[in-house]
Design a protein around this motif. Structure first.
Motif, PDB file in Angstrom:
ATOM      1  N   PRO A  25      72.085 -24.565  17.998  1.00  0.00           N
ATOM      2  CA  PRO A  25      72.991 -25.710  18.153  1.00  0.00           C
ATOM      3  C   PRO A  25      73.981 -25.460  19.272  1.00  0.00           C
ATOM      4  O   PRO A  25      74.348 -24.340  19.499  1.00  0.00           O
ATOM      5  CB  PRO A  25      73.709 -25.813  16.805  1.00  0.00           C
ATOM      6  CG  PRO A  25      73.359 -24.551  16.079  1.00  0.00           C
ATOM      7  CD  PRO A  25      72.235 -23.882  16.748  1.00  0.00           C
ATOM      8  N   LYS A  27      77.909 -26.350  20.978  1.00  0.00           N
ATOM      9  CA  LYS A  27      79.218 -26.977  20.836  1.00  0.00           C
ATOM     10  C   LYS A  27      79.598 -27.560  22.188  1.00  0.00           C
ATOM     11  O   LYS A  27      79.734 -26.835  23.157  1.00  0.00           O
ATOM     12  CB  LYS A  27      80.261 -25.954  20.410  1.00  0.00           C
ATOM     13  CG  LYS A  27      81.702 -26.464  20.484  1.00  0.00           C
ATOM     14  CD  LYS A  27      82.662 -25.338  20.255  1.00  0.00           C
ATOM     15  CE  LYS A  27      84.097 -25.773  20.526  1.00  0.00           C
ATOM     16  NZ  LYS A  27      85.044 -24.654  20.406  1.00  0.00           N
ATOM     17  N   SER A  72      76.069 -27.652   3.417  1.00  0.00           N
ATOM     18  CA  SER A  72      77.271 -26.824   3.520  1.00  0.00           C
ATOM     19  C   SER A  72      78.413 -27.459   2.737  1.00  0.00           C
ATOM     20  O   SER A  72      78.407 -28.670   2.455  1.00  0.00           O
ATOM     21  CB  SER A  72      77.684 -26.676   4.983  1.00  0.00           C
ATOM     22  OG  SER A  72      78.223 -27.888   5.480  1.00  0.00           O
ATOM     23  N   SER A 107      83.960 -32.767   7.913  1.00  0.00           N
ATOM     24  CA  SER A 107      82.723 -32.454   8.629  1.00  0.00           C
ATOM     25  C   SER A 107      81.898 -31.496   7.787  1.00  0.00           C
ATOM     26  O   SER A 107      82.401 -30.848   6.864  1.00  0.00           O
ATOM     27  CB  SER A 107      83.019 -31.843  10.001  1.00  0.00           C
ATOM     28  OG  SER A 107      83.732 -30.624   9.863  1.00  0.00           O
ATOM     29  N   THR A 109      77.420 -29.821   7.307  1.00  0.00           N
ATOM     30  CA  THR A 109      76.020 -29.825   7.735  1.00  0.00           C
ATOM     31  C   THR A 109      75.113 -30.137   6.547  1.00  0.00           C
ATOM     32  O   THR A 109      75.448 -29.847   5.391  1.00  0.00           O
ATOM     33  CB  THR A 109      75.604 -28.476   8.335  1.00  0.00           C
ATOM     34  OG1 THR A 109      75.741 -27.448   7.342  1.00  0.00           O
ATOM     35  CG2 THR A 109      76.461 -28.132   9.543  1.00  0.00           C
ATOM     36  N   ARG A 112      70.990 -27.655   7.441  1.00  0.00           N
ATOM     37  CA  ARG A 112      71.356 -26.710   8.505  1.00  0.00           C
ATOM     38  C   ARG A 112      71.399 -27.326   9.886  1.00  0.00           C
ATOM     39  O   ARG A 112      72.218 -26.954  10.715  1.00  0.00           O
ATOM     40  CB  ARG A 112      70.401 -25.512   8.519  1.00  0.00           C
ATOM     41  CG  ARG A 112      70.339 -24.735   7.216  1.00  0.00           C
ATOM     42  CD  ARG A 112      69.279 -23.645   7.296  1.00  0.00           C
ATOM     43  NE  ARG A 112      69.021 -23.056   5.989  1.00  0.00           N
ATOM     44  CZ  ARG A 112      67.942 -22.351   5.698  1.00  0.00           C
ATOM     45  NH1 ARG A 112      67.022 -22.144   6.635  1.00  0.00           N
ATOM     46  NH2 ARG A 112      67.765 -21.860   4.495  1.00  0.00           N
ATOM     47  N   ASP A 113      70.501 -28.254  10.181  1.00  0.00           N
ATOM     48  CA  ASP A 113      70.345 -28.758  11.537  1.00  0.00           C
ATOM     49  C   ASP A 113      71.023 -30.097  11.784  1.00  0.00           C
ATOM     50  O   ASP A 113      71.050 -30.575  12.917  1.00  0.00           O
ATOM     51  CB  ASP A 113      68.856 -28.915  11.874  1.00  0.00           C
ATOM     52  CG  ASP A 113      68.114 -27.597  11.832  1.00  0.00           C
ATOM     53  OD1 ASP A 113      68.751 -26.554  12.062  1.00  0.00           O
ATOM     54  OD2 ASP A 113      66.901 -27.615  11.560  1.00  0.00           O
ATOM     55  N   LYS A 115      74.495 -32.283  11.530  1.00  0.00           N
ATOM     56  CA  LYS A 115      75.944 -32.129  11.445  1.00  0.00           C
ATOM     57  C   LYS A 115      76.594 -33.510  11.391  1.00  0.00           C
ATOM     58  O   LYS A 115      76.289 -34.381  12.223  1.00  0.00           O
ATOM     59  CB  LYS A 115      76.445 -31.363  12.678  1.00  0.00           C
ATOM     60  CG  LYS A 115      77.941 -31.157  12.751  1.00  0.00           C
ATOM     61  CD  LYS A 115      78.267 -30.376  14.031  1.00  0.00           C
ATOM     62  CE  LYS A 115      79.766 -30.199  14.199  1.00  0.00           C
ATOM     63  NZ  LYS A 115      80.077 -29.466  15.461  1.00  0.00           N
ATOM     64  N   TYR A 116      77.470 -33.723  10.424  1.00  0.00           N
ATOM     65  CA  TYR A 116      78.163 -35.008  10.317  1.00  0.00           C
ATOM     66  C   TYR A 116      79.665 -34.810  10.481  1.00  0.00           C
ATOM     67  O   TYR A 116      80.202 -33.731  10.177  1.00  0.00           O
ATOM     68  CB  TYR A 116      77.868 -35.680   8.972  1.00  0.00           C
ATOM     69  CG  TYR A 116      78.405 -34.936   7.767  1.00  0.00           C
ATOM     70  CD1 TYR A 116      79.708 -35.138   7.313  1.00  0.00           C
ATOM     71  CD2 TYR A 116      77.605 -34.021   7.080  1.00  0.00           C
ATOM     72  CE1 TYR A 116      80.200 -34.461   6.210  1.00  0.00           C
ATOM     73  CE2 TYR A 116      78.088 -33.335   5.980  1.00  0.00           C
ATOM     74  CZ  TYR A 116      79.385 -33.551   5.557  1.00  0.00           C
ATOM     75  OH  TYR A 116      79.881 -32.865   4.469  1.00  0.00           O
ATOM     76  N   ARG A 117      80.326 -35.838  10.979  1.00  0.00           N
ATOM     77  CA  ARG A 117      81.788 -35.814  11.116  1.00  0.00           C
ATOM     78  C   ARG A 117      82.325 -37.227  10.908  1.00  0.00           C
ATOM     79  O   ARG A 117      81.729 -38.207  11.362  1.00  0.00           O
ATOM     80  CB  ARG A 117      82.217 -35.318  12.495  1.00  0.00           C
ATOM     81  CG  ARG A 117      81.771 -33.912  12.815  1.00  0.00           C
ATOM     82  CD  ARG A 117      82.545 -33.322  13.970  1.00  0.00           C
ATOM     83  NE  ARG A 117      82.344 -34.062  15.194  1.00  0.00           N
ATOM     84  CZ  ARG A 117      82.926 -33.731  16.345  1.00  0.00           C
ATOM     85  NH1 ARG A 117      83.745 -32.706  16.395  1.00  0.00           N
ATOM     86  NH2 ARG A 117      82.697 -34.435  17.439  1.00  0.00           N
ATOM     87  N   GLU A 133      74.675 -35.618  14.040  1.00  0.00           N
ATOM     88  CA  GLU A 133      74.073 -34.900  15.155  1.00  0.00           C
ATOM     89  C   GLU A 133      72.936 -34.008  14.667  1.00  0.00           C
ATOM     90  O   GLU A 133      73.041 -33.385  13.602  1.00  0.00           O
ATOM     91  CB  GLU A 133      75.104 -34.026  15.856  1.00  0.00           C
ATOM     92  CG  GLU A 133      76.281 -34.766  16.452  1.00  0.00           C
ATOM     93  CD  GLU A 133      77.273 -33.812  17.091  1.00  0.00           C
ATOM     94  OE1 GLU A 133      76.942 -33.218  18.133  1.00  0.00           O
ATOM     95  OE2 GLU A 133      78.373 -33.642  16.535  1.00  0.00           O
ATOM     96  N   LYS A 143      72.922 -37.103  19.233  1.00  0.00           N
ATOM     97  CA  LYS A 143      74.153 -37.527  18.564  1.00  0.00           C
ATOM     98  C   LYS A 143      74.189 -39.046  18.517  1.00  0.00           C
ATOM     99  O   LYS A 143      73.922 -39.721  19.521  1.00  0.00           O
ATOM    100  CB  LYS A 143      75.365 -37.006  19.353  1.00  0.00           C
ATOM    101  CG  LYS A 143      76.724 -37.329  18.761  1.00  0.00           C
ATOM    102  CD  LYS A 143      77.797 -36.664  19.615  1.00  0.00           C
ATOM    103  CE  LYS A 143      79.187 -36.828  19.041  1.00  0.00           C
ATOM    104  NZ  LYS A 143      80.194 -36.129  19.881  1.00  0.00           N
TER     105      LYS A 143
END
Length: 393
Positions: A25, A27, A72, A107, A109, A112-113, A115-117, A133, A143
């Motif tokens: 991933p 950033k 997560s 936020s 995950t 694992r792959d 990702k939310y926010r 994402e 995204k």
């Protein structure tokens, strides 16, 4: 003090998009990263303990609508920015205390792959960000949702990381962040609804830094929390090079159509040349941005004609440096210019110095002095003094 959280070439843009589709991933530097505060840390720890189990995190992923693992613990956070401002400008009515922001966010995950926010503004309640994402690979990520437009380095920065009590003028205007943009879009936090590809390519050197970063996006072009109101989309992209660690030099592009409330549509074509350096608490940012395209407010609906005085162009630039003096004191200086008609007679220049006193990870104070020369104002030269307090909770 009341605490408050404080006509460019389409071919070039096509190159951005092709590169975005070419390519584990990543950033995105400068993205509005969320951090927990001193209160939400307890909440996050409690949730993490409640969700903890002995599951082997390296086992192959399983998929299915009944799967409940591979999620997560959500990370909550929030901040307040409060401000006192004084201006010597004739007729200034903004002197006094104000609440800049009160934000809450979460936020996490999934599988694992993914990702939310989500981020909310509580001062004047509104949705700011909601994104999903896919971040499996560093080289290629997807995204979608509502998020900051990928134009300039300044716009995507978290308010805590700007270094000054406000964004640059091109950040505020060229992305409709806090002020109306040159096409007439009302300032609305620099966000839009869309879809973006991004990634970091080609690890080089002993430090294995990624030589190239790219972003390619398509947006509605109508701003945050709004459906599209025309048949056109806004296309944005950028290519960034990291010649040495932590130094990025970027070329940004944007082309699209904006339709105002008067049903008038205008083209907007923008480009920016930028650089940013963040290393060992030293900071440097410099950007130039140019806009071509009319403003919807310059169209006279009665005569069905455009105002002759409107140039259809705008530009601006700034240079900022941040110098650390101690572990808790860092001083920023900035020279900031915007020309609403891309002429010297329409220039507004701001000279700023801003000490940042960060006494704790979640507590920061700012004092800022601005000397303003505005050639479009009757009172062309005036002074501003700001004091701000930042608290993460």
């Amino acid at each position: 003090m009341t605490f408050v959280f404080m006509k460019y070439n389409k071919t070039l843009l096509a190159v951005f998009l092709v590169l975005g589709c070419a390519v584990s991933p990543v950033k995105a530097e400068g993205e509005d990263e969320y951090q927990e505060g001193f209160l939400t840390a307890y909440l996050n720890n409690a949730i993490e303990k409640a969700m903890s189990n002995d599951e082997d995190k390296d086992e192959p992923l399983r998929y299915g609508r009944n799967i409940t693992n591979y999620v997560s613990a959500p990370q909550f956070g929030g901040f307040i920015i409060g401000k006192y401002s004084y201006s010597s400008k004739d007729g200034a009515d903004e002197n006094g205390f104000e609440c800049r922001m009160v934000r809450m966010y979460v936020s996490g995950t999934i599988l694992r792959d993914f990702k939310y926010r989500v981020q909310l503004e509580l001062k004047n309640p509104a949705m700011r960000d909601y994104t999903l994402e896919w971040v499996r690979f560093k080289e290629f990520q997807v995204k979608l949702g509502q998020f900051k437009r990928c134009f300039t380095y300044d716009n995507p920065l978290n308010p805590w990381d700007v270094g000054l009590g406000s964004y640059s003028q091109i950040g505020q205007r060229m992305t409709a962040l806090t002020l109306d943009d040159p096409s007439g879009e009302v300032g609305q936090n620099g966000r839009d609804l869309g879809f973006q590809l991004q990634g970091d390519l080609f690890p080089v050197g002993k430090d294995k830094r990624r030589l190239i970063r790219y972003q390619a996006a398509i947006f509605n072009g109508n701003g945050q929390n709004k459906k599209d109101n025309n048949k056109q989309k806004d296309w944005m992209g950028n290519i960034q090079i990291q010649p040495v660690k932590d130094l990025y030099i970027g070329l940004f592009g944007w082309t699209g159509t904006f339709t105002g409330s008067n049903d008038v549509s205008v083209r907007r074509n923008r480009w920016a040349l930028s650089s940013i350096y963040e290393h060992k608490d030293w900071s440097f940012r410099a950007e130039y941005a140019h806009h071509s395209g009319r403003n919807v407010n310059d169209f006279d609906t009665e005569t069905q004609s455009w105002k002759e005085a409107a140039s259809g162009r705008a530009d601006g630039w700034y240079a900022l440096v941040g110098v650390p003096f101690t572990s808790w004191l860092k001083v920023y200086c900035c020279y900031d210019v915007f020309r609403k008609d891309a002429t010297w007679g329409s220039m507004k220049s701001i000279y700023s110095i801003c000490p940042n006193f960060q006494l704790h990870r979640n507590l920061k104070f700012q004092l800022q002095y601005n000397y303003v020369n505005d050639r479009t104002s009757t009172d062309q030269n005036y002074h501003e003094l700001w004091a701000q307090a930042y608290v993460r909770f």
